[in-house]
Each structure stands twice: as C-alpha cells, then as structure tokens.
Scaffold this motif. Structure first.
Motif, PDB file in Angstrom:
ATOM      1  N   GLU A  88       0.840  -1.204   0.000  1.00 23.26           N
ATOM      2  CA  GLU A  88       0.000   0.000   0.000  1.00 23.26           C
ATOM      3  C   GLU A  88       0.876   1.255   0.000  1.00 23.26           C
ATOM      4  O   GLU A  88       0.604   2.212  -0.725  1.00 23.26           O
ATOM      5  CB  GLU A  88      -0.949  -0.007   1.188  1.00 23.26           C
ATOM      6  N   GLU A  91       2.394   1.680  -3.432  1.00 25.84           N
ATOM      7  CA  GLU A  91       1.461   2.238  -4.415  1.00 25.84           C
ATOM      8  C   GLU A  91       1.305   3.742  -4.229  1.00 25.84           C
ATOM      9  O   GLU A  91       1.293   4.498  -5.208  1.00 25.84           O
ATOM     10  CB  GLU A  91       0.104   1.543  -4.314  1.00 25.84           C
ATOM     11  N   GLN A 115      -2.391  -2.630  -8.403  1.00 26.32           N
ATOM     12  CA  GLN A 115      -3.856  -2.562  -8.417  1.00 26.32           C
ATOM     13  C   GLN A 115      -4.459  -3.895  -8.850  1.00 26.32           C
ATOM     14  O   GLN A 115      -5.440  -4.350  -8.254  1.00 26.32           O
ATOM     15  CB  GLN A 115      -4.321  -1.419  -9.332  1.00 26.32           C
ATOM     16  N   GLY A 118      -4.202  -6.299  -6.075  1.00 30.23           N
ATOM     17  CA  GLY A 118      -5.173  -5.980  -5.039  1.00 30.23           C
ATOM     18  C   GLY A 118      -6.615  -6.212  -5.451  1.00 30.23           C
ATOM     19  O   GLY A 118      -7.542  -5.847  -4.722  1.00 30.23           O
ATOM     20  N   GLY A 119      -6.819  -6.784  -6.642  1.00 28.78           N
ATOM     21  CA  GLY A 119      -8.168  -7.093  -7.103  1.00 28.78           C
ATOM     22  C   GLY A 119      -8.930  -5.882  -7.618  1.00 28.78           C
ATOM     23  O   GLY A 119     -10.164  -5.901  -7.689  1.00 28.78           O
ATOM     24  N   ARG A 120      -8.215  -4.853  -8.019  1.00 32.20           N
ATOM     25  CA  ARG A 120      -8.849  -3.625  -8.499  1.00 32.20           C
ATOM     26  C   ARG A 120      -8.595  -3.464  -9.996  1.00 32.20           C
ATOM     27  O   ARG A 120      -7.869  -2.564 -10.434  1.00 32.20           O
ATOM     28  CB  ARG A 120      -8.330  -2.437  -7.687  1.00 32.20           C
ATOM     29  N   GLN A 122     -10.480  -2.563 -12.562  1.00 31.14           N
ATOM     30  CA  GLN A 122     -10.929  -1.349 -13.254  1.00 31.14           C
ATOM     31  C   GLN A 122      -9.963  -0.188 -13.003  1.00 31.14           C
ATOM     32  O   GLN A 122      -9.654   0.571 -13.924  1.00 31.14           O
ATOM     33  CB  GLN A 122     -12.339  -0.967 -12.826  1.00 31.14           C
ATOM     34  N   GLU A 123      -9.487  -0.065 -11.774  1.00 33.40           N
ATOM     35  CA  GLU A 123      -8.487   0.969 -11.471  1.00 33.40           C
ATOM     36  C   GLU A 123      -7.208   0.713 -12.266  1.00 33.40           C
ATOM     37  O   GLU A 123      -6.591   1.653 -12.776  1.00 33.40           O
ATOM     38  CB  GLU A 123      -8.143   0.984  -9.979  1.00 33.40           C
ATOM     39  N   THR A 127      -5.433   3.257 -14.818  1.00 39.71           N
ATOM     40  CA  THR A 127      -4.039   3.663 -14.639  1.00 39.71           C
ATOM     41  C   THR A 127      -3.236   3.336 -15.889  1.00 39.71           C
ATOM     42  O   THR A 127      -2.419   4.140 -16.351  1.00 39.71           O
ATOM     43  CB  THR A 127      -3.422   2.960 -13.408  1.00 39.71           C
TER      44      THR A 127
END
Length: 191
Positions: A88, A91, A115, A118-120, A122-123, A127
């Motif tokens: 974290e 990032e 990202q 971290g399972g994100r 769409q982010e 990016t």
C-alpha cells in the motif's frame, strides 16, 4: 551531447542483461553531467540491481535536491517499500512519483500491477490508460496490455498483445519477464 550517448549505451546494455557494462556507461554519463537526475536515478538502479545498496542510497539521497529528481526519489522509495512487502505504501509512493514526473513509465506500470494484485482491475485499466499517454517502451506496454486482458478473461486480446512482445534473448528485463510469466499463468488457469 556526450552524456546522452553514454546514458543511451547504458540503457541499451542494461536492456540486454549486460549489467556490468551498463554500469560503466552510466558512470561515464554521470562524470559528464553530475547533477542530472535521470542519470543519477539510472545509475542508482543499476547499483541496486548489482547488490551495491550503499552506493545506490548515496546517489538516491541527492535526487530530491535536483531538477526533476523528486519523482525519481519517490520511485526509488516505492521500490524499496515494495521489496519489503509494504505494498500500500509502495502504491502511494509510485502515485506521488508519477504526479511529480509523469514520464516515469516503470512507476506507472508498477501501480497497474499493484492494483491488479489488489483485485482492483478497473483501477488498473484506468491507470494503464493514463500510462499509455507517456513514453512506455513497447514491450512493457504490450506485456501489461496482455496481463490486463488475461486478468479480465479476454484470452484473444491477451494472446494478441503477447504476440507483440519480442521473444527470445533480445530483451532481458526482470519486470517484463515477470509480467509475461504472470500473464501465461492466468491464461493457463483459464483453460
């Protein structure tokens, strides 16, 4: 300028895995332009990759005081945080690095990977779309495009992007290798 030539030699040799020779050319570039943040950051990264941590840290301490050095300094701190498992924090530091210097392609792509991890997704896609606006080397761009497609379950798009990445020993980049391996693992799991 001679320093640019030396720097470019260093980059080219590093890209094909000839680290010791790359180091020599970065050191020559630094002798020509001792306050160039890009050269200092490249030399520090090369020192770090060769296990010369103290030399790397010495150079990295200079970065924040140099024109254009803030982004490089933040990126270096981010890599250190990531290597210690503080993802974290890494990032956040990478995000600050690209805010300070949007041309830091490796920092952009590190954010994408963090990202995704971290399972994100769409982010990560957003990016990546921001990163493409800057000078991302084509092999890394295509590899990350493939990774994003594989993570989204789009096998055809992933394979199409993988086909754009040069194969063989031409490019010896640890990040590129890791991204390609992760992409292939995702594709294998989807079978």
């Amino acid at each position: 300028m001679l320093a640019e030539l030396y720097y470019d030699y260093g980059r080219a040799l590093g890209a094909v895995g000839r680290r010791a020779e790359s180091l020599t050319w970065y050191e020559r570039a630094l002798r020509q332009v001792p306050d160039d943040a890009v050269v200092i950051a490249a030399l520090a990264a090369e020192y770090r990759s060769l296990g010369r941590t103290a030399d790397a840290q010495l150079l990295e301490r200079r970065l924040p005081s140099l024109v254009g050095g803030e982004g490089h300094a933040l990126e270096s701190q981010a890599w250190t945080a990531a290597s210690k498992g503080r993802l974290e924090e890494a990032e956040r530091l990478f995000a600050r690095a690209v805010a300070a210097d949007p041309s830091l392609a490796n920092a952009w792509l590190a954010i994408v990977r963090l990202q995704l991890q971290g399972g994100r997704a769409q982010e990560a896609r957003a990016t990546f779309d921001s990163a493409r606006q800057h000078e991302v080397p084509a092999p890394l761009l295509h590899a990350h495009e493939a990774l994003l497609a594989a993570a989204a379950g789009d096998r055809l798009a992933a394979e199409r992007a993988l086909a754009m990445v040069p194969q063989g020993g031409l490019i010896q980049d640890a990040v590129l290798t890791d991204v390609l391996q992760a992409t292939r693992r995702l594709l294998e799991r989807a079978r």
